[in-house]
Scaffold this motif. Structure first.
Motif, PDB file in Angstrom:
ATOM      1  N   ALA A 166      27.388  31.873 -15.252  1.00 40.92           N
ATOM      2  CA  ALA A 166      27.800  31.246 -16.506  1.00 40.92           C
ATOM      3  C   ALA A 166      29.306  31.018 -16.542  1.00 40.92           C
ATOM      4  N   LEU A 176      25.654  29.062 -23.254  1.00 45.89           N
ATOM      5  CA  LEU A 176      24.604  29.578 -22.389  1.00 45.89           C
ATOM      6  C   LEU A 176      24.137  30.912 -22.953  1.00 45.89           C
ATOM      7  N   ARG A 187      14.925  28.762 -24.887  1.00 47.97           N
ATOM      8  CA  ARG A 187      16.191  28.226 -24.391  1.00 47.97           C
ATOM      9  C   ARG A 187      16.969  29.290 -23.618  1.00 47.97           C
ATOM     10  N   ASP A 209      18.620  31.102 -20.734  1.00 56.85           N
ATOM     11  CA  ASP A 209      19.104  30.607 -19.448  1.00 56.85           C
ATOM     12  C   ASP A 209      18.952  31.636 -18.331  1.00 56.85           C
ATOM     13  N   TYR A 210      19.161  32.912 -18.663  1.00 56.12           N
ATOM     14  CA  TYR A 210      19.111  33.960 -17.645  1.00 56.12           C
ATOM     15  C   TYR A 210      18.364  35.171 -18.213  1.00 56.12           C
ATOM     16  N   ARG A 264      16.786  29.615 -15.875  1.00 55.85           N
ATOM     17  CA  ARG A 264      16.114  28.439 -16.422  1.00 55.85           C
ATOM     18  C   ARG A 264      16.407  27.190 -15.585  1.00 55.85           C
ATOM     19  N   ALA A 291      19.881  25.387 -15.542  1.00 54.11           N
ATOM     20  CA  ALA A 291      20.997  26.275 -15.894  1.00 54.11           C
ATOM     21  C   ALA A 291      21.909  26.437 -14.686  1.00 54.11           C
TER      22      ALA A 291
END
Length: 644
Positions: A83, A182, A202, A204-205, A225, A228
């Motif tokens: 990220a 994120l 939603r 992402d991780y 995701r 991402a």
């Protein structure tokens, strides 16, 4: 031997038998390198791909990446690095990224520490923002909505490891609606306990750790995701499609695969409703055993496998000690922070009173729990409650309590039910007050060896505490009569300063661990140069203990655990009979032992060997040569039983 009841599942779990078998099979039969193109490697690759496919189905990962790694900490590091690298690239390209790295106030410490680490190394200099939680432990969604516009990265968790509180992930997603941030969700405590459909969110991780659900330590997963940003933490051989280099841990992956298979078949683990019934039964037994108990999280929004509670007047350590004596394994919070004697930052973040966060105990079990284990756990909990009541027997003589390296000394007189406290510390005041009330003692005096103090002596039954000023700001207190001073409480004075008023063998009780962990004497201080020879050979293992007891059948086994621990489990090593002299009462007992001409052999023991080591060192320094202790304590003297 008492079989242990393991109720610390949030820290780690036993390994599922099927997982052990799968790991052995991977090492013996499918030991190939999955990167190799020969038949042995192909069989290993098929195993790896099969486990990944199963994990993808169970987690609802869809088209997202799902890679194997060493566990949650690596997964968190990788997610944070990915990220923050993406944020740095965007900012370099002139894009707006936001200024906040938001993390939940109750996150595992790995999260804010990883954020701070990579934020500094990557030179982003973004602001770490702590997202508050409410009294129920759930994230403050109103606060998150105010942060969302400036958030670059948000880190929350699916379920808290200390309290079991389940996050409102849908509410968090709604609060982030329209935000560029994120989002990482720590799913370590969610695997096998919550339904997950990651691709439909939603998120992402999402990091996972196998050893929290019956897989071995050293194996985990990270979900990323689709779309991402991703930056590998480890580069090298290109394994895991270049996402995580290093030859795959095939034994761990196979074991994790067996756990995932058990999850998918639905027949191995207990369903949520049955686990909730187990939790309620355990909670009822706790309420009966510990009147006044307070549960620190609402059961309605917590995992059914986690109970966090506090008992007024009892510290976490006292409760953990008595549970451990009854062979019930619980913890005071996160296993990663267990060695740090501090209140729970999770409960502090919830705004709970300090006494609750500093005395909290976490009890957690896994979805393999069964009726027999829960029934036995409830019986042991009842035993712990009874042991604490039994441990409230009348006290006589000297007791030592220690906090933050400083000693507080209590002098009890059982006949008059009076107690004097010397150098009282605020951290111990509630414990002392509870102790006195439980035994119907009155506080006769609070004395201090430093600062101004009352000049009169204190009479406790037939004993007298006599104050002797050393100078304007320091005093010592002498316990005994004119013929013999048994104890001298010297605070932080040097032992030699008490010389005019004590004999060579009077027990000197100091004010801090820097002076002595227990007590000393003028004779012991004079022989301090020979201390190494005095302390040689004091440790006994099981075989040496057996040999000593055969040679000295008159030897005494002495349990230096507290009275409540001894009441919960009164047997010594190997089930032998033992007497209880808590380390806190050693100064009283030592005076009696040293007064006898003959010295029967004494063998001290406790749970880990730490308290018994202090006891034997104290006795040897005082000149009692026939003293030893059990190395490693009961924990290492007994074979490790299988966890339930």
């Amino acid at each position: 031997m008492t079989t242990e009841i393991y109720l610390d599942g949030n820290a780690t779990s036993a390994v599922l038998p099927a997982a052990m078998q799968a790991a052995v099979d991977a090492m013996c039969e499918r030991y190939g390198n999955p990167s190799s193109t020969h038949s042995t490697g192909i069989r290993a690759k098929a195993l790896l791909d099969g486990v990944r496919s199963r994990a993808t189905r169970l987690l609802g990962a869809g088209k997202g990446r799902l890679m194997f790694n060493s566990g949650a900490t690596e997964g968190i590091q990788t997610a944070v690095l990915s990220a923050l690298c993406a944020l740095r690239e965007k900012r370099a390209a002139g894009e707006a990224i936001g200024s906040l790295l938001v993390y939940g106030a109750t996150e595992h410490k790995a999260v804010p520490e990883s954020l701070a680490h990579w934020n500094r190394l990557l030179g982003l200099n973004l602001t770490l923002a702590r997202l508050p939680v409410g009294a129920d432990g759930r994230h403050d969604l109103a606060a998150l909505r105010t942060m969302a516009g400036d958030a670059a990265f948000v880190c929350t968790m699916a379920a808290n490891n200390e309290t079991g509180v389940v996050s409102d992930l849908e509410g968090i997603a709604a609060a982030l609606e329209g935000s560029r941030a994120l989002w990482m969700v720590d799913c370590v405590q969610a695997l096998g306990k919550l339904e997950l459909n990651l691709a439909a969110t939603r998120i992402d991780y999402a990091p996972f750790s196998g050893h929290k659900l019956y897989a071995p330590k050293g194996i985990g997963m990270l979900y990323v995701r689709e779309g991402a940003p991703y930056t590998p933490l480890i580069m090298g051989g290109g394994q895991e499609a270049g996402q995580r280099s290093g030859t795959e841990n095939m034994a761990g992956i196979a074991a994790l695969g067996a756990v995932l298979e058990a999850l998918e078949d639905g027949a191995t683990f207990r369903p949520h409703a049955e686990l909730a019934q187990f939790r309620d039964r355990v909670a009822a037994s706790l309420e009966k055993a510990f009147p006044g108990i307070v549960f620190n999280t609402p059961f309605a929004i917590a995992l059914p496998t986690t109970i966090n509670f506090s008992v007024p007047g009892l510290s976490s350590k006292e409760l953990l000690d008595v549970f451990d004596a009854a062979a019930v394994r619980v913890s005071a919070g996160s296993a990663c922070s267990a060695a740090k004697a501090a209140p729970s930052y999770v409960l502090d973040a919830m705004g709970l009173p300090e006494w609750r966060s500093s005395s909290a105990v976490r009890l957690s079990f896994g979805p393999l729990a069964d009726e027999a284990m829960i029934a036995e756990a409830c019986e042991r909990i009842a035993r712990c409650g009874e042991a604490l009541r039994t441990g409230a027997a009348p006290l006589d003589g000297v007791m030592q309590l220690t906090a933050n390296g400083a000693h507080t000394w209590l002098v009890f007189d059982a006949a008059s039910r009076q107690c004097a406290v010397i150098d009282s510390q605020p951290e111990l005041s509630q414990r002392i007050d509870t102790m006195l009330k439980a035994r119907s003692y009155t506080l006769a005096a609070q004395l201090a060896t430093h600062g101004e103090a009352p000049s009169q002596d204190v009479q406790l039954g037939c004993s007298t505490l006599r104050r002797v000023p050393l100078d304007a700001q320091r005093s010592i207190y002498l316990l005994g009569d004119s013929a013999r001073v048994r104890h001298a409480f010297i605070g932080n004075a040097a032992p030699r300063e008490a010389t005019p008023w004590v004999s060579a063998d009077t027990l000197l009780c100091p004010g801090s661990e820097d002076c002595q962990p227990c007590c000393t004497s003028l004779r012991a201080e004079a022989h301090r140069a020979r201390e190494a020879s005095h302390l040689a050979g004091v440790e006994l293992d099981g075989a040496a203990l057996d040999a000593l007891l055969r040679q000295h059948p008159d030897a005494l086994l002495i349990d230096v655990r507290e009275a409540c621990e001894h009441a919960a489990d009164s047997a010594g090593p190997g089930g032998r009979p033992a007497v209880n002299v808590p380390l806190s009462r050693l100064a009283s007992a030592a005076a009696e032992w040293m007064a006898h001409g003959e010295q029967p052999p004494l063998v001290f023991f406790c749970r880990s060997g730490k308290r018994s080591e202090k006891a034997v060192q104290c006795l040897r320094r005082l000149g009692y040569g026939a003293a030893w202790h059990l190395k490693g304590g009961l924990a290492l003297a007994q074979p490790m039983p299988l966890a339930a």
